[in-house]
Design an enzyme around this catalytic site. Structure first.
Site, short mmCIF file in Angstrom:
data_model
loop_
_atom_site.label_atom_id
_atom_site.label_comp_id
_atom_site.label_asym_id
_atom_site.label_seq_id
_atom_site.Cartn_x
_atom_site.Cartn_y
_atom_site.Cartn_z
N GLU A 191 9.99 35.11 -27.67
CA GLU A 191 9.39 33.77 -27.74
C GLU A 191 9.28 33.19 -26.33
O GLU A 191 10.27 33.16 -25.59
CB GLU A 191 10.25 32.82 -28.57
CG GLU A 191 10.30 33.15 -30.05
CD GLU A 191 11.04 32.07 -30.84
OE1 GLU A 191 10.73 31.90 -32.03
OE2 GLU A 191 11.93 31.39 -30.27
N CYS A 192 8.11 32.74 -25.97
CA CYS A 192 7.86 32.04 -24.71
C CYS A 192 8.40 32.86 -23.54
O CYS A 192 7.84 33.89 -23.18
CB CYS A 192 8.44 30.63 -24.76
SG CYS A 192 7.73 29.52 -23.50
#
Length: 442
Positions: free
Chosen positions: A331-332
């Site tokens: 994520e990210c």
């Protein structure tokens, strides 16, 4: 005896806008009440993954996010249920009290006022009194009157310059009929350190315990703690659904200064369902547990540690071995670390894991912020194609290359398509949004 149909009494600490000092007020209140022998349950309204770690350090009890845009009623109820056994709840608002998005989400628009109303918590409004006197009362009165059904406990005045300044503001508040619960003199040493995504992480604070103890002592001297406790109310206990189910049985999760942004309710749901959480540190060149079913790389600050990550040979080799047969998701910041390369703010290129073709640049900065709704076009750990997920995106990195197949169709809170679709290759997937909740299938 506590009524099982009610939540513990609580308050929401909010403000007219960001930057008023509500986080330091929140931390000081959490610690001061805990020092008085209370079991204090912290919460954070909205999609913030930094403040809950500070809350945990201050209260000694895990903090959880409550988000009316991303969460349905059952999940909100399950998270509210984490307050069982607490004497008092304190929620911290995000942005200004009434700030949210324009299009309704799962149960609301994402404002702190909605959280307070749903939990039955009166609002403590932290007002930055700098540069005004009686006019501060007009601001506070407007906030109290904007939604008359939202209970107000009173105000805490911050950054008050002198006894004369305090007297003038109190006159205004008396005229407005708003109780003054505290008056905090102006002090430049009370600010928490910040960086480009807001506050630094709790684990990075050079002396967090001393800072929180100082906030508590300051609040104890200048805030009416008995009045704060007396103002707290317990709302009806929401009907609880379930916390999110784990995406695998044994989950190796990166956890260090480069990877730390995971919503606490996700980890609590995974543990409650019997999943085994196996932390490891890429910055310490640790490989994920070879017995893990899934490797999960949360968001964080890989752009600040790109050189260390590029040199972490054991981490990268272990990650690649796992991806040959089992899923890896990022994520990210974790997504960026799974890519081919990351360009830092000086323009230097650092080779990342290479499990995806993604190339990102922190040199060419572009602000990305907001809620995201994703409809998966391919499988992601824990979720089948077609599933609708809700999350939040917050970063400054720019995508230079994204050659892999998209993971999802992604839109903002108003339904407008965004180009950050995430990507997938083999057993590897990644997104720029941080997952908050999945929508229940109709």
């Amino acid at each position: 005896m506590t009524d099982p149909a009610l939540l513990p009494p609580g308050l929401l600490v909010s403000a007219p806008a960001s930057g008023t000092g509500k986080t330091t007020v929140m931390l000081g209140l959490l610690r001061a009440l805990a020092e008085d022998g209370l079991s204090v349950q912290p919460f954070k309204s909205g999609p913030d993954y930094i403040d809950p770690a500070f809350h945990l350090a201050a209260a000694g009890r895990a903090s959880f996010n409550l988000d009316t845009w991303a969460m349905d009623g059952g999940l909100l109820g399950a998270i509210a249920g984490q307050s069982a056994g607490a004497d008092i709840c304190l929620g911290e608002g995000s942005m200004g009290l009434y700030d949210g998005v324009a299009t309704q989400g799962q149960t609301g628009f994402g404002s702190s006022a909605e959280t307070a109303r749903r939990m039955g918590w009166p609002v403590v409004l932290v007002v930055d009194a700098g540069g005004q006197a009686q006019s501060a009362a007009a601001t506070a009165m407007g906030f109290a009157a904007y939604q008359p059904d939202l209970p107000f406990a009173g105000v805490i005045l911050n950054r008050v310059a002198s006894p004369r300044h305090e007297r003038l503001i109190r006159l205004g508040m008396e005229r407005a009929g708003l109780p003054v619960l505290g008056v905090l003199p102006r002090r430049g040493d009370l600010a928490l350190p910040e960086r480009h995504l807001g506050l630094i992480q709790a684990v990075e604070h050079p002396d967090l315990e001393a800072a929180i103890a100082g906030y508590a002592a300051f609040l104890r001297e200048h805030v009416d703690l008995p009045a704060i406790r007396a103002a707290a109310l317990g709302g009806a206990r929401p009907e609880a659904g379930r916390l999110p189910a784990p995406p695998a049985q044994r989950i190796a999760i990166a956890r260090d200064a480069a990877f730390s942004f995971t919503y606490p309710h996700l980890l609590e749901g995974w543990r409650a369902a019997g999943a085994e959480i196996l932390p490891f540190s890429p910055l310490a060149d640790e490989a994920p547990d070879p017995q893990a079913d899934l490797v999960w790389l949360p968001g964080g600050y890989p752009e600040l540690y790109a050189g260390q990550l590029a040199a972490a040979a054991k981490f990268r080799a272990g990650l690649c071995r796992h991806a040959e047969t089992r899923p890896v998701h990022g994520e990210c910041g974790g997504y960026m670390a799974l890519g081919a390369a990351l360009i830092d703010k000086e323009g230097r290129r650092h080779e990342m894991a290479g499990l995806l073709g993604l190339v990102t640049s922190y040199e060419k900065r572009k602000f990305h912020l907001g809620y995201r709704r994703a409809r998966l076009v391919a499988e992601m750990p824990g979720h089948a194609p077609g599933a609708a997920l809700r999350g939040h995106e917050f970063h400054y990195s720019t995508i230079l290359e994204q050659p892999d197949a998209p993971l999802a169709e992604v839109a903002d809170a108003d339904g407008n398509a965004v180009p950050e679709t995430g990507s997938r290759r083999g057993h590897v997937s990644g997104t720029f949004f941080h997952l908050i909740a999945a929508e229940e299938a109709a």
